[in-house]
Write a protein that holds these residues in place. Structure first.
Motif, mmCIF file in Angstrom:
data_model
loop_
_atom_site.group_PDB
_atom_site.id
_atom_site.type_symbol
_atom_site.label_atom_id
_atom_site.label_comp_id
_atom_site.label_asym_id
_atom_site.label_seq_id
_atom_site.Cartn_x
_atom_site.Cartn_y
_atom_site.Cartn_z
ATOM 1 N N VAL A 189 -45.238 46.182 77.647
ATOM 2 C CA VAL A 189 -44.457 45.619 76.549
ATOM 3 C C VAL A 189 -44.109 44.175 76.893
ATOM 4 C CG1 VAL A 189 -42.365 45.808 75.154
ATOM 5 C CG2 VAL A 189 -43.497 47.880 75.995
ATOM 6 N N THR A 190 -44.399 43.267 75.968
ATOM 7 C CA THR A 190 -44.029 41.863 76.138
ATOM 8 C C THR A 190 -42.840 41.558 75.249
ATOM 9 O OG1 THR A 190 -46.322 41.227 76.607
ATOM 10 C CG2 THR A 190 -44.800 39.474 75.986
ATOM 11 N N VAL A 191 -41.751 41.127 75.879
ATOM 12 C CA VAL A 191 -40.543 40.758 75.143
ATOM 13 C C VAL A 191 -40.379 39.246 75.262
ATOM 14 C CG1 VAL A 191 -38.067 41.113 74.883
ATOM 15 C CG2 VAL A 191 -39.524 42.987 75.683
ATOM 16 N N GLY A 192 -40.279 38.576 74.127
ATOM 17 C CA GLY A 192 -40.153 37.122 74.126
ATOM 18 C C GLY A 192 -38.985 36.655 73.280
ATOM 19 N N ILE A 193 -38.441 35.511 73.654
ATOM 20 C CA ILE A 193 -37.362 34.879 72.889
ATOM 21 C C ILE A 193 -37.750 33.426 72.637
ATOM 22 C CG2 ILE A 193 -34.981 34.041 72.968
ATOM 23 C CD1 ILE A 193 -35.128 36.970 72.376
ATOM 24 N N ARG A 194 -37.636 33.021 71.369
ATOM 25 C CA ARG A 194 -37.923 31.640 70.983
ATOM 26 C C ARG A 194 -36.624 30.878 70.728
ATOM 27 N NH1 ARG A 194 -43.215 31.290 67.042
ATOM 28 N NH2 ARG A 194 -44.667 32.368 68.431
ATOM 29 N N HIS A 195 -36.611 29.628 71.211
ATOM 30 C CA HIS A 195 -35.429 28.789 70.970
ATOM 31 C C HIS A 195 -35.789 27.338 71.257
ATOM 32 C CE1 HIS A 195 -31.247 27.287 71.301
ATOM 33 N NE2 HIS A 195 -31.030 28.221 70.407
ATOM 34 N N ARG B 279 -20.004 30.073 58.902
ATOM 35 C CA ARG B 279 -20.308 30.908 60.055
ATOM 36 C C ARG B 279 -21.192 32.068 59.591
ATOM 37 N NH1 ARG B 279 -19.048 35.229 63.343
ATOM 38 N NH2 ARG B 279 -18.679 34.711 65.543
ATOM 39 N N PRO B 280 -22.288 32.344 60.286
ATOM 40 C CA PRO B 280 -23.209 33.380 59.808
ATOM 41 C C PRO B 280 -22.553 34.757 59.792
ATOM 42 C CG PRO B 280 -23.767 32.714 62.045
ATOM 43 C CD PRO B 280 -22.732 31.755 61.562
ATOM 44 N N SER B 281 -22.883 35.519 58.761
ATOM 45 C CA SER B 281 -22.413 36.899 58.680
ATOM 46 C C SER B 281 -23.195 37.762 59.660
ATOM 47 C CB SER B 281 -22.598 37.431 57.260
ATOM 48 O OG SER B 281 -23.980 37.445 56.915
ATOM 49 N N ASP B 282 -22.742 38.991 59.851
ATOM 50 C CA ASP B 282 -23.460 39.903 60.745
ATOM 51 C C ASP B 282 -24.889 40.104 60.274
ATOM 52 O OD1 ASP B 282 -21.143 40.119 62.166
ATOM 53 O OD2 ASP B 282 -20.588 42.095 61.377
ATOM 54 N N TRP B 283 -25.063 40.247 58.956
ATOM 55 C CA TRP B 283 -26.410 40.457 58.401
ATOM 56 C C TRP B 283 -27.297 39.241 58.678
ATOM 57 C CZ3 TRP B 283 -29.431 37.905 54.853
ATOM 58 C CH2 TRP B 283 -30.557 38.586 54.388
ATOM 59 N N GLU B 284 -26.765 38.036 58.471
ATOM 60 C CA GLU B 284 -27.552 36.824 58.709
ATOM 61 C C GLU B 284 -27.895 36.674 60.180
ATOM 62 O OE1 GLU B 284 -27.298 31.950 58.208
ATOM 63 O OE2 GLU B 284 -25.664 33.220 57.457
ATOM 64 N N MET B 285 -26.928 36.962 61.057
ATOM 65 C CA MET B 285 -27.181 36.847 62.492
ATOM 66 C C MET B 285 -28.358 37.720 62.910
ATOM 67 S SD MET B 285 -23.555 36.585 64.531
ATOM 68 C CE MET B 285 -23.007 38.195 63.998
ATOM 69 N N VAL B 286 -28.312 38.991 62.508
ATOM 70 C CA VAL B 286 -29.349 39.942 62.923
ATOM 71 C C VAL B 286 -30.689 39.590 62.290
ATOM 72 C CG1 VAL B 286 -30.075 42.346 62.792
ATOM 73 C CG2 VAL B 286 -27.709 41.790 63.368
ATOM 74 N N THR B 287 -30.692 39.267 60.998
ATOM 75 C CA THR B 287 -31.939 38.974 60.292
ATOM 76 C C THR B 287 -32.627 37.742 60.862
ATOM 77 O OG1 THR B 287 -31.042 39.946 58.257
ATOM 78 C CG2 THR B 287 -32.962 38.514 58.041
ATOM 79 N N VAL B 288 -31.873 36.672 61.037
ATOM 80 C CA VAL B 288 -32.455 35.436 61.569
ATOM 81 C C VAL B 288 -32.927 35.629 63.002
ATOM 82 C CG1 VAL B 288 -31.959 33.031 62.188
ATOM 83 C CG2 VAL B 288 -31.144 33.953 60.008
ATOM 84 N N PHE B 289 -32.142 36.369 63.794
ATOM 85 C CA PHE B 289 -32.529 36.595 65.187
ATOM 86 C C PHE B 289 -33.853 37.346 65.265
ATOM 87 C CE2 PHE B 289 -32.472 38.805 69.275
ATOM 88 C CZ PHE B 289 -32.149 37.774 70.129
ATOM 89 N N LYS B 290 -34.021 38.373 64.437
ATOM 90 C CA LYS B 290 -35.258 39.156 64.468
ATOM 91 C C LYS B 290 -36.446 38.349 63.948
ATOM 92 C CE LYS B 290 -33.625 42.925 62.412
ATOM 93 N NZ LYS B 290 -33.578 44.332 61.904
ATOM 94 N N ASP C 78 -36.704 34.811 63.603
ATOM 95 C CA ASP C 78 -36.964 33.491 64.198
ATOM 96 C C ASP C 78 -36.975 33.482 65.726
ATOM 97 O OD1 ASP C 78 -36.988 32.640 61.610
ATOM 98 O OD2 ASP C 78 -35.040 31.637 61.668
ATOM 99 N N HIS C 79 -36.318 34.434 66.353
ATOM 100 C CA HIS C 79 -36.142 34.349 67.806
ATOM 101 C C HIS C 79 -36.803 35.483 68.587
ATOM 102 C CE1 HIS C 79 -33.243 31.077 67.281
ATOM 103 N NE2 HIS C 79 -32.687 31.802 66.326
ATOM 104 N N LEU C 80 -36.691 36.703 68.119
ATOM 105 C CA LEU C 80 -37.136 37.867 68.892
ATOM 106 C C LEU C 80 -38.610 38.158 68.647
ATOM 107 C CD1 LEU C 80 -36.406 40.284 70.735
ATOM 108 C CD2 LEU C 80 -35.825 41.555 68.647
ATOM 109 N N ARG C 81 -39.335 38.377 69.745
ATOM 110 C CA ARG C 81 -40.748 38.776 69.682
ATOM 111 C C ARG C 81 -40.962 39.948 70.640
ATOM 112 N NH1 ARG C 81 -40.027 35.836 66.156
ATOM 113 N NH2 ARG C 81 -41.255 34.062 65.389
ATOM 114 N N ILE C 82 -41.436 41.087 70.106
ATOM 115 C CA ILE C 82 -41.732 42.263 70.921
ATOM 116 C C ILE C 82 -43.129 42.743 70.562
ATOM 117 C CG2 ILE C 82 -41.063 44.619 71.538
ATOM 118 C CD1 ILE C 82 -38.231 43.972 70.737
ATOM 119 N N ALA C 83 -43.975 42.877 71.572
ATOM 120 C CA ALA C 83 -45.359 43.343 71.354
ATOM 121 C C ALA C 83 -45.687 44.387 72.409
ATOM 122 C CB ALA C 83 -46.337 42.179 71.426
#
Length: 318
Positions: A184-190, A158-169, A171-176
Motif C-alpha cells: 500500500v502506498t500512502v501519499g500526502i500532497r502539499h 473557517r472550513p466546516s468539517d465537511w469541507e475539511m474532509v472533502t478537500v483533504f481527500k 487534494d491531499h490524500l493519495r492511497i493506492a
C-alpha cells in the motif's frame, strides 16, 4: 469504379491537399502569432501555479500470527458460538479495513483537528522555500491576528468539517494498493515538502494507534465477558474452552502492546520530496503550443473561406 474515375478522385485529393497546405502557408503568420500568444499564456499559467509536493510511504499490512488462534477457532468455534462468544472473526482483512478507516470522514476530521492542520491545509496558498514561511490566503485568513475572515454575508470562512474532509481527500490524500503484492502506498500532497512528509508519517502512526486501541478495547471486553462466563459454569469442557479463549485474547493484548507498527509495517519510509508533482509545466507548454497551432490553422482556414466567398484568388494573397 473505373480506372479513369479512380484517377480523377486521386487528382482531386491531391489538389485538396495542395490547397490546404497553401492555405496554411498563406496564413503562417496567423499560426505563428497564435502559437506565441498561447505559449505565453501557458507559460504564465505554469509559472503562476504553486509547486505541490508529494511524500509517499510504502507499507504492507502486518500478517497476523494466526497459527495458534486458528487452531483454537477450529477446535472451539462451535462451542464458543453456542456459549454466545465471538472469536473475533477473520482478521485477514484488517489492512483493508484500516485503508477504509483512513478514508473515513470521522477519522480524517479527528486527524486534522487533533494535529492542528486546519491552518496549514486551508489558510495557505503556497510555500516560500527561500524564507521557509507560509504564503497565506489573505482573503480568507489574517496571519497577523490569527483569525479567519468573514465573507460578504458575515459568515466565518473557517472550513466546516465537511469541507475539511472533502478537500483533504480530494487534494491531499493519495492511497493506492497493489493487489498483486498487497503493498500500500500512502501519499500526502502539499505546498510544503516538509509538511507533506510530516503529515504522511503522522497519518500512518495514527491509524496504527487507532487500530491498536480498537483491538485492545475489544479484547479487554471479551476477556471480561469470558471471565464472567467462566464463573457462571461448572462444566469442565466449557471451563477449558473459556480458559483457552481468555488465553488467546490475552495473547492479542500482548501483541498489540508490544508491536509499534500494529497494522501497517513500513517497507519504504517517506523522504522529503525535492521535485514537485504539480504543476506539470512541460505538459502545460506542449498543450498550449498545440492549442495555438490549432487555433492559428482554424483562423487561416476561416480567412481562406472568407476570401473564396469574396471571389478573390488565394494565389494573389500570398
Amino acid at each position: 469504379m473505373s480506372q479513369s474515375g479512380q484517377a480523377k478522385y486521386d487528382i482531386e485529393d491531391e489538389i485538396d491537399l495542395k490547397e490546404i497546405f497553401h492555405i496554411i502557408w498563406v496564413g503562417r503568420w496567423y499560426i505563428l502569432i497564435a502559437i506565441c500568444l498561447f505559449t505565453l499564456v501557458g507559460l504564465a499559467y505554469a509559472l503562476y501555479k504553486k509547486n505541490i509536493y508529494q511524500a509517499n510511504v510504502l507499507v504492507i499490512p502486518v500478517q497476523e500470527e494466526t497459527g495458534h488462534l486458528a487452531s483454537i477457532g477450529s477446535q472451539l468455534g462451535g462451542l464458543a458460538n453456542l456459549a454466545g462468544v465471538s472469536l473475533g472473526g477473520d482478521r485477514s482483512n484488517k489492512g483493508t479495513l484500516a485503508i477504509e478507516i483512513m478514508r473515513s470522514n470521522t477519522f480524517l476530521k479527528d486527524f486534522i483537528l487533533r494535529n492542528n492542520l486546519v491552518k496549514p491545509l486551508f489558510a495557505v496558498e503556497g510555500w516560500d522555500p527561500a524564507e521557509s514561511r507560509w504564503i497565506y490566503d489573505t482573503n480568507r485568513y489574517n496571519p497577523e491576528s490569527g483569525t479567519w475572515l468573514t465573507d460578504d454575508e458575515g459568515e466565518s470562512q473557517r472550513p466546516s468539517d465537511w469541507e475539511m474532509v472533502t478537500v483533504f481527500k480530494e487534494d491531499h490524500l493519495r492511497i493506492a494498493k497493489n493487489d498483486d503484492t498487497g503493498m500500500v502506498t500512502v501519499g500526502i500532497r502539499h505546498y510544503s515538502p516538509e509538511l507533506s512528509k510530516e503529515i504522511v508519517e503522522t497519518l500512518l502512526s495514527d491509524i496504527n494507534e487507532y487500530m491498536r486501541r480498537q483491538d485492545v478495547e475489544e479484547s479487554e471486553a471479551r476477556i471480561e465477558y469470558l471471565e464472567a462466563k467462566l464463573r457462571d459454569t461448572s462444566i469442565t469442557d466449557m471451563q477449558k474452552m473459556f480458559y483457552q479463549l481468555i488465553e488467546s485474547e490475552t495473547r492479542t493484548l500482548m501483541l498489540a502492546n508490544a508491536r509499534k507498527e500494529y497494522i501497517f509495517e513500513t517497507v519504504d519510509p517517506a523522504l522529503m520530496p525535492e521535485e514537485p508533482v504539480e504543476p506539470k509545466r512541460l505538459i502545460i507548454l506542449i498543450v498550449a503550443v498545440l492549442l495555438g497551432a490549432g487555433t492559428g490553422v482554424f483562423i487561416a482556414l476561416m480567412k481562406a473561406l472568407f476570401i473564396t466567398e469574396k471571389g478573390v484568388d488565394l494565389e494573389s494573397t500570398d
